[in-house]
Design an enzyme around this catalytic site. Structure first.
Site, PDB file in Angstrom:
ATOM      1  CE  LYS A  43      38.795  42.520  40.084  1.00 17.42           C
ATOM      2  NZ  LYS A  43      39.790  43.481  40.629  1.00 17.42           N
ATOM      3  CG  ASP A 140      42.791  52.760  42.632  1.00 17.97           C
ATOM      4  OD1 ASP A 140      42.596  53.953  42.916  1.00 17.97           O
ATOM      5  OD2 ASP A 140      41.895  52.003  42.239  1.00 17.97           O
TER       6      ASP A 140
END
Length: 635
Positions: A43, A140
């Site tokens: 990422k 989240d």
């Protein structure tokens, strides 16, 4: 005026084999570790101007993700192996997951068996219990951050906004997360702890049991509902949801953190006990084994019709052998096609098949569900099997129902407009514009960041207008434009001062060496203009006013044409991609001394531009803006 999209061959020691996904901030690569010999996901985020406070915060948040996930080694958490930075990107090397996200699984619209929902939640909560024990709050929890491996293992991903107990990042005053899953304290931008994750996990369980989220709508609507209302119990929405789990979900989603489960392990234990209770096991096992007869009913949101006696509806056998079920209000369901707000998928009738019976209105919410099993004779009285699920309906004559068209879903145009207006002001990294007709037709235009921001906007529109099929004309802009869009969004709303920005010939695609010829028509008040060219490589060219030139006001509805003279000539050049031209009009000069630098980066200019607009608004000045995306390509 753009950046290259070439894929690097390596990042650090890792070989790059392809792209797994793209987002607003960077790319996720399919990588290979040649030393260990394993496949990895890498990422990345772009390293922009380190003098930009927003860019620095984004980079620190990325590093925080590496720190948070890197200290967590657990079977139910995606492993992080390495972190590094090159000249232009920072990257996290993590475990490669063969499988899909829980969101992708839910997007198939296939009901998740209750036993599978319980299994997923047990593993999600096991991962949370471990991360909380290490002092890491995820913040989240949502289906998109729950990964399902091909062998059935569940793994928590994306600790990008996680809070480490010793960290001072993102404390009170910052609202981060996905609104539909955020705890009340998150929505109010208060300091959160592990109990916020308990709330979000409760929302996730609610969605797994019902196929719906407890609170829908735009940001404003979600905040109001989460702070002031109680959602329907899961068993009121889905007949496959064991009633014993209603209380478990309710406690996990208590508004006050102190009223929720103390930790994830206690929450998991409560789910297990409720699911394994005899009455819950019976109902859920029936649903799991009989997948062709899965029934999901949503309660009516309209006033309850008059109470009618409960009746048995005998199984009709129309031509072709299909079973037909009669519902209240004349709606007819044939092989899973639904009207009146309920969905049914029914198998062909067999001798001795149960007859589904119903009541309506408040009786549907309060009465214990039942299935009536017909005896050998139609004249025998009906007998109820108390623990099986029921569908309820007022009496309708079969011959009348068969010819009646499905009742159209009501369209609440004022509510949709209100929700979309709130979304227009809250959509992160986007400049959406909405049109809603009197019949409820919706069209969406404007700009959005490429990848995740555009996808988030689509999801938010679906939440604001459930069941709508909007016409979509949103252009994606791949570049560091989130800050630009966020500055413009409050001042670029429809109904405000009219400022027009176009390119000659209404072009939106230019080739190498083409002249860039914008035209700006001023609003209905005398105004000072700024026209800036934001390139997706992070640079900014000031088209008007030029360096040290006096910034004189224009009269209302005047037109400024740029690029027609040698002193402001601008032509397309490399790097190529999607760039954004922005015009700002204000009743007072935003930069009274003029713009000193000819070219700079968005990292330095956007904060100064934002501060200038806010200073003008404090003086009660009128300010409006417009943006136009243009694709630049090689000739």
């Amino acid at each position: 005026m753009s950046t290259t999209n070439a894929i690097p061959e390596t990042l650090g020691k890792y070989q790059i084999r392809g792209v797994l996904g793209r987002g607003a901030m960077g790319i996720v690569y399919d990588g290979w570790d040649p030393v260990i010999g394993r496949r990895v996901a890498i990422k990345t985020v772009r390293l922009l101007d380190t003098d930009d406070p927003e860019a620095l915060e984004g980079l620190e948040r990325f590093r925080n993700e590496a720190r948070a996930a890197g200290r967590l080694s657990h079977p139910n958490i995606v492993a992080v192996y390495d972190y590094g930075e090159s000249d232009d990107v920072a990257f996290i090397v993590m475990e490669f997951i063969e499988g899909q996200s829980l969101k992708q699984r839910l997007d198939t619209k296939e009901p998740l068996p209750v036993s599978e929902a319980v299994r997923v939640m047990q593993q999600v909560l096991a991962g949370l219990q471990f991360s909380h024990g290490k002092g890491v709050v995820h913040r989240d929890i949502k289906p998109g951050n729950v990964m399902l491996t091909e062998d059935g293992q569940v793994k928590l991903a994306d600790f990008g906004i996680a809070r480490i107990e010793s960290s001072v990042m993102t404390q009170a005053g910052t609202m981060l997360g996905t609104p539909a899953y955020m705890s009340p304290e998150q929505l109010m931008a208060q300091t959160v702890d592990a109990r916020s994750d308990i709330y979000s996990a409760g929302v996730l369980l609610y969605q797994l049991l019902t196929g719906e989220r407890p609170f829908e709508g735009g940001l404003t609507a979600i905040i109001h509902k989460a702070l002031n209302t109680t959602p329907p119990r899961p068993s009121e929405i889905s007949v496959t949801a064991p009633p014993g789990l209603d209380a478990v979900v309710a406690r996990a989603m208590e508004r006050r953190p102190a009223d929720r489960y103390a930790d994830a392990a206690t929450f998991a234990s409560a789910i297990k006990q409720a699911f394994e209770a005899p009455e819950s096991r019976f109902a859920s096992d029936e649903a799991d084994l009989d997948t062709e007869a899965t029934m999901v009913a949503r309660p009516s949101r309209s006033p309850a019709p008059p109470l009618v006696p409960r009746i048995a509806v005998p199984p009709a056998r129309p031509a072709g052998g299909s079973k037909r079920l009669l519902l209240g209000g004349g709606a007819v369901i044939v092989l899973g096609l639904a009207g009146g707000g309920a969905w049914f998928a029914l198998r062909p009738s067999a001798p001795g098949a149960p007859v589904v019976t119903a009541t309506s209105g408040s009786a549907q919410r309060d009465a214990a569900p039942s299935i009536v099993q017909p005896g050998p004779s139609q004249s025998e009285p009906e007998t109820a099997r108390p623990s099986e699920p029921a569908i309820v309906a007022p009496p309708v004559a079969p011959e009348d129902a068969a010819s009646a068209p499905p009742a159209p879903m009501p369209v609440d145009v004022p509510t949709i407009r209100e929700a979309l207006s709130a979304l227009a002001l809250s959509a992160r990294c986007a400049l959406p514009r909405f049109t809603v007709t009197e019949e409820g037709g919706i069209s969406v235009s404007g700009l959005a960041g490429a990848g995740a921001p555009e996808a988030s906007l689509r999801e938010a529109v679906r939440e604001a207008a459930p069941g709508a099929n909007p016409a979509w004309d949103v252009r994606q802009a791949d570049g560091p434009y989130c800050g630009v869009f966020d500055v413009l969004r409050p001042i670029a709303q429809p109904g405000g001062p009219s400022l027009e920005l176009t390119l000659k010939g209404d072009l939106t695609r230019l080739r190498a060496h083409d002249l860039i010829l914008p035209a700006v028509k001023t609003p209905e008040f005398p105004s000072y203009l700024l026209v800036d060219y934001f390139s997706h490589d992070g640079t900014v060219a000031h088209l008007y006013p030029i360096r040290h030139a006096p910034n004189s006001p224009f009269s209302s509805n005047a037109t400024l044409r740029l690029g027609t003279s040698a002193k402001d000539r601008l032509e397309v050049g490399p790097p190529y991609g999607t760039d954004v031209i922005v015009a700002t009009a204000s009743s007072v000069p935003l930069f009274p001394t003029g713009i000193v630098r000819d070219d700079e980066t968005s990292g330095t200019y956007v904060p100064a531009w934002r501060a200038a607009i806010e200073a003008a608004q404090r003086r009660n000045a009128k300010v409006t803006g417009r943006a136009l995306a243009v694709d630049t390509v090689e000739r």
